[in-house]
Design a protein around this motif. Structure first.
Motif, PDB file in Angstrom:
ATOM      1  N   LEU A  14       0.819  -1.215   0.000  1.00 34.85           N
ATOM      2  CA  LEU A  14       0.000   0.000   0.000  1.00 34.85           C
ATOM      3  C   LEU A  14       0.854   1.267   0.000  1.00 34.85           C
ATOM      4  CD1 LEU A  14      -2.948  -0.970   2.358  1.00 34.85           C
ATOM      5  CD2 LEU A  14      -2.936  -0.779  -0.127  1.00 34.85           C
ATOM      6  N   GLY A  15       1.996   1.240   0.680  1.00 37.79           N
ATOM      7  CA  GLY A  15       2.885   2.391   0.659  1.00 37.79           C
ATOM      8  C   GLY A  15       3.383   2.699  -0.741  1.00 37.79           C
ATOM      9  N   ARG A  16       3.652   1.672  -1.507  1.00 41.48           N
ATOM     10  CA  ARG A  16       4.078   1.847  -2.895  1.00 41.48           C
ATOM     11  C   ARG A  16       2.958   2.472  -3.720  1.00 41.48           C
ATOM     12  NH1 ARG A  16       3.412  -0.786  -7.434  1.00 41.48           N
ATOM     13  NH2 ARG A  16       4.953  -0.484  -9.048  1.00 41.48           N
ATOM     14  N   ILE A  17       1.735   2.020  -3.506  1.00 44.28           N
ATOM     15  CA  ILE A  17       0.588   2.589  -4.224  1.00 44.28           C
ATOM     16  C   ILE A  17       0.409   4.054  -3.848  1.00 44.28           C
ATOM     17  CG2 ILE A  17      -1.933   2.519  -4.430  1.00 44.28           C
ATOM     18  CD1 ILE A  17      -1.675  -0.569  -4.164  1.00 44.28           C
ATOM     19  N   HIS A  18       0.454   4.354  -2.550  1.00 40.22           N
ATOM     20  CA  HIS A  18       0.305   5.750  -2.115  1.00 40.22           C
ATOM     21  C   HIS A  18       1.405   6.633  -2.702  1.00 40.22           C
ATOM     22  CE1 HIS A  18      -2.206   4.015   1.239  1.00 40.22           C
ATOM     23  NE2 HIS A  18      -2.989   4.935   0.693  1.00 40.22           N
ATOM     24  N   THR A  19       2.629   6.135  -2.710  1.00 40.83           N
ATOM     25  CA  THR A  19       3.745   6.904  -3.259  1.00 40.83           C
ATOM     26  C   THR A  19       3.533   7.165  -4.746  1.00 40.83           C
ATOM     27  OG1 THR A  19       5.246   5.965  -1.623  1.00 40.83           O
ATOM     28  CG2 THR A  19       6.248   6.929  -3.591  1.00 40.83           C
ATOM     29  N   ARG A  20       3.132   6.152  -5.476  1.00 40.68           N
ATOM     30  CA  ARG A  20       2.886   6.288  -6.927  1.00 40.68           C
ATOM     31  C   ARG A  20       1.787   7.311  -7.209  1.00 40.68           C
ATOM     32  NH1 ARG A  20      -0.922   3.902  -9.986  1.00 40.68           N
ATOM     33  NH2 ARG A  20      -1.357   2.326  -8.413  1.00 40.68           N
ATOM     34  N   LEU A  21       0.750   7.316  -6.387  1.00 38.10           N
ATOM     35  CA  LEU A  21      -0.365   8.237  -6.611  1.00 38.10           C
ATOM     36  C   LEU A  21      -0.054   9.667  -6.162  1.00 38.10           C
ATOM     37  CD1 LEU A  21      -3.331   5.950  -5.525  1.00 38.10           C
ATOM     38  CD2 LEU A  21      -2.668   6.590  -7.851  1.00 38.10           C
ATOM     39  N   LEU A  22       0.734   9.831  -5.103  1.00 36.99           N
ATOM     40  CA  LEU A  22       1.014  11.154  -4.557  1.00 36.99           C
ATOM     41  C   LEU A  22       2.136  11.889  -5.287  1.00 36.99           C
ATOM     42  CD1 LEU A  22       0.791  10.313  -0.769  1.00 36.99           C
ATOM     43  CD2 LEU A  22      -0.769  11.779  -2.057  1.00 36.99           C
ATOM     44  N   LYS A  23       3.135  11.157  -5.749  1.00 42.40           N
ATOM     45  CA  LYS A  23       4.322  11.788  -6.340  1.00 42.40           C
ATOM     46  C   LYS A  23       4.006  12.775  -7.466  1.00 42.40           C
ATOM     47  CE  LYS A  23       8.942  10.854  -8.040  1.00 42.40           C
ATOM     48  NZ  LYS A  23       9.438  12.140  -7.723  1.00 42.40           N
ATOM     49  N   PRO A  24       3.118  12.470  -8.404  1.00 44.55           N
ATOM     50  CA  PRO A  24       2.894  13.411  -9.515  1.00 44.55           C
ATOM     51  C   PRO A  24       1.945  14.572  -9.201  1.00 44.55           C
ATOM     52  CG  PRO A  24       1.642  11.418  -9.892  1.00 44.55           C
ATOM     53  CD  PRO A  24       2.468  11.180  -8.647  1.00 44.55           C
ATOM     54  N   LEU A  25       1.316  14.580  -8.047  1.00 45.91           N
ATOM     55  CA  LEU A  25       0.347  15.630  -7.739  1.00 45.91           C
ATOM     56  C   LEU A  25       1.034  16.980  -7.547  1.00 45.91           C
ATOM     57  CD1 LEU A  25      -2.019  13.781  -5.240  1.00 45.91           C
ATOM     58  CD2 LEU A  25      -2.331  14.154  -7.701  1.00 45.91           C
ATOM     59  N   GLU A  26       0.518  17.999  -8.198  1.00 46.52           N
ATOM     60  CA  GLU A  26       1.128  19.328  -8.130  1.00 46.52           C
ATOM     61  C   GLU A  26       0.882  20.023  -6.796  1.00 46.52           C
ATOM     62  OE1 GLU A  26       0.186  21.762 -11.469  1.00 46.52           O
ATOM     63  OE2 GLU A  26       0.637  20.176 -12.897  1.00 46.52           O
ATOM     64  N   ASP A  27      -0.216  19.718  -6.124  1.00 46.71           N
ATOM     65  CA  ASP A  27      -0.531  20.392  -4.866  1.00 46.71           C
ATOM     66  C   ASP A  27      -0.063  19.611  -3.643  1.00 46.71           C
ATOM     67  OD1 ASP A  27      -2.371  18.419  -5.405  1.00 46.71           O
ATOM     68  OD2 ASP A  27      -4.081  19.502  -4.584  1.00 46.71           O
ATOM     69  N   VAL A  28       0.809  18.602  -3.876  1.00 46.87           N
ATOM     70  CA  VAL A  28       1.380  17.790  -2.801  1.00 46.87           C
ATOM     71  C   VAL A  28       2.895  17.772  -2.957  1.00 46.87           C
ATOM     72  CG1 VAL A  28       1.602  15.439  -1.908  1.00 46.87           C
ATOM     73  CG2 VAL A  28      -0.646  16.319  -2.540  1.00 46.87           C
ATOM     74  N   GLU A  29       3.594  17.977  -1.854  1.00 47.56           N
ATOM     75  CA  GLU A  29       5.048  17.805  -1.833  1.00 47.56           C
ATOM     76  C   GLU A  29       5.334  16.547  -1.013  1.00 47.56           C
ATOM     77  OE1 GLU A  29       9.163  20.052  -0.461  1.00 47.56           O
ATOM     78  OE2 GLU A  29       7.260  21.099  -0.287  1.00 47.56           O
ATOM     79  N   LEU A  30       5.700  15.482  -1.696  1.00 46.29           N
ATOM     80  CA  LEU A  30       5.997  14.228  -1.023  1.00 46.29           C
ATOM     81  C   LEU A  30       7.402  14.323  -0.440  1.00 46.29           C
ATOM     82  CD1 LEU A  30       5.162  11.372  -0.268  1.00 46.29           C
ATOM     83  CD2 LEU A  30       5.968  10.618  -2.506  1.00 46.29           C
ATOM     84  N   ILE A  31       7.469  14.455   0.865  1.00 48.79           N
ATOM     85  CA  ILE A  31       8.744  14.642   1.560  1.00 48.79           C
ATOM     86  C   ILE A  31       9.571  13.367   1.560  1.00 48.79           C
ATOM     87  CG2 ILE A  31       9.772  15.232   3.802  1.00 48.79           C
ATOM     88  CD1 ILE A  31       8.412  17.539   2.220  1.00 48.79           C
ATOM     89  N   GLY A  32       8.902  12.219   1.626  1.00 49.36           N
ATOM     90  CA  GLY A  32       9.626  10.958   1.611  1.00 49.36           C
ATOM     91  C   GLY A  32       8.768   9.816   2.099  1.00 49.36           C
ATOM     92  N   VAL A  33       9.404   8.655   2.185  1.00 46.66           N
ATOM     93  CA  VAL A  33       8.746   7.434   2.627  1.00 46.66           C
ATOM     94  C   VAL A  33       9.547   6.864   3.795  1.00 46.66           C
ATOM     95  CG1 VAL A  33       8.015   5.117   1.947  1.00 46.66           C
ATOM     96  CG2 VAL A  33       7.890   6.995   0.299  1.00 46.66           C
ATOM     97  N   VAL A  34       8.830   6.425   4.816  1.00 43.88           N
ATOM     98  CA  VAL A  34       9.455   5.870   6.019  1.00 43.88           C
ATOM     99  C   VAL A  34       9.218   4.368   6.065  1.00 43.88           C
ATOM    100  CG1 VAL A  34       9.481   5.924   8.546  1.00 43.88           C
ATOM    101  CG2 VAL A  34       8.993   8.013   7.260  1.00 43.88           C
ATOM    102  N   ASP A  35      10.267   3.606   6.302  1.00 45.43           N
ATOM    103  CA  ASP A  35      10.129   2.163   6.496  1.00 45.43           C
ATOM    104  C   ASP A  35      11.386   1.655   7.199  1.00 45.43           C
ATOM    105  OD1 ASP A  35       8.172  -0.128   5.029  1.00 45.43           O
ATOM    106  OD2 ASP A  35      10.076  -0.846   5.846  1.00 45.43           O
ATOM    107  N   PRO A  36      11.243   0.777   8.191  1.00 45.80           N
ATOM    108  CA  PRO A  36      12.424   0.275   8.906  1.00 45.80           C
ATOM    109  C   PRO A  36      13.216  -0.776   8.135  1.00 45.80           C
ATOM    110  CG  PRO A  36      10.438  -0.727   9.790  1.00 45.80           C
ATOM    111  CD  PRO A  36      10.002   0.303   8.777  1.00 45.80           C
ATOM    112  N   ILE A  37      12.653  -1.304   7.054  1.00 48.14           N
ATOM    113  CA  ILE A  37      13.308  -2.388   6.316  1.00 48.14           C
ATOM    114  C   ILE A  37      14.152  -1.805   5.182  1.00 48.14           C
ATOM    115  CG2 ILE A  37      12.923  -4.476   4.944  1.00 48.14           C
ATOM    116  CD1 ILE A  37      10.256  -4.767   6.509  1.00 48.14           C
ATOM    117  N   PRO A  38      15.471  -2.011   5.230  1.00 44.81           N
ATOM    118  CA  PRO A  38      16.363  -1.423   4.214  1.00 44.81           C
ATOM    119  C   PRO A  38      15.988  -1.775   2.778  1.00 44.81           C
ATOM    120  CG  PRO A  38      17.652  -2.379   5.995  1.00 44.81           C
ATOM    121  CD  PRO A  38      16.220  -2.771   6.236  1.00 44.81           C
TER     122      PRO A  38
END
Length: 64
Positions: A14-38
């Motif tokens: 789901l994090g991958r889906i959210h990242t894919r959907l949020l990244k191209p949005l002009e009114d959103v600045e995706l600061i990054g993704v958090v996950d403990p697994i390298p």
């Protein structure tokens, strides 16, 4: 109006889906993704070119 500054917590399915959907949005600045697994962080960083963090405490304080 400034973009909404957000981060995705979790780089799994789901994090991958959210990242894919949020990244191209002009009114959103995706600061990054958090996950403990390298491996999960590396996969998201390579696929989407976004900053990744191991812990949410590493995120900037000015998120929305």
């Amino acid at each position: 109006m400034r973009p909404l500054r957000i981060a995705v917590v979790g780089a799994g399915h789901l994090g991958r889906i959210h990242t894919r959907l949020l990244k191209p949005l002009e009114d959103v600045e995706l600061i990054g993704v958090v996950d403990p697994i390298p491996e999960a962080r590396a996969r998201i960083a390579a696929e989407f070119g976004v900053p990744v963090f191991e812990h949410q405490e590493e995120l900037p304080a000015d998120l929305d």
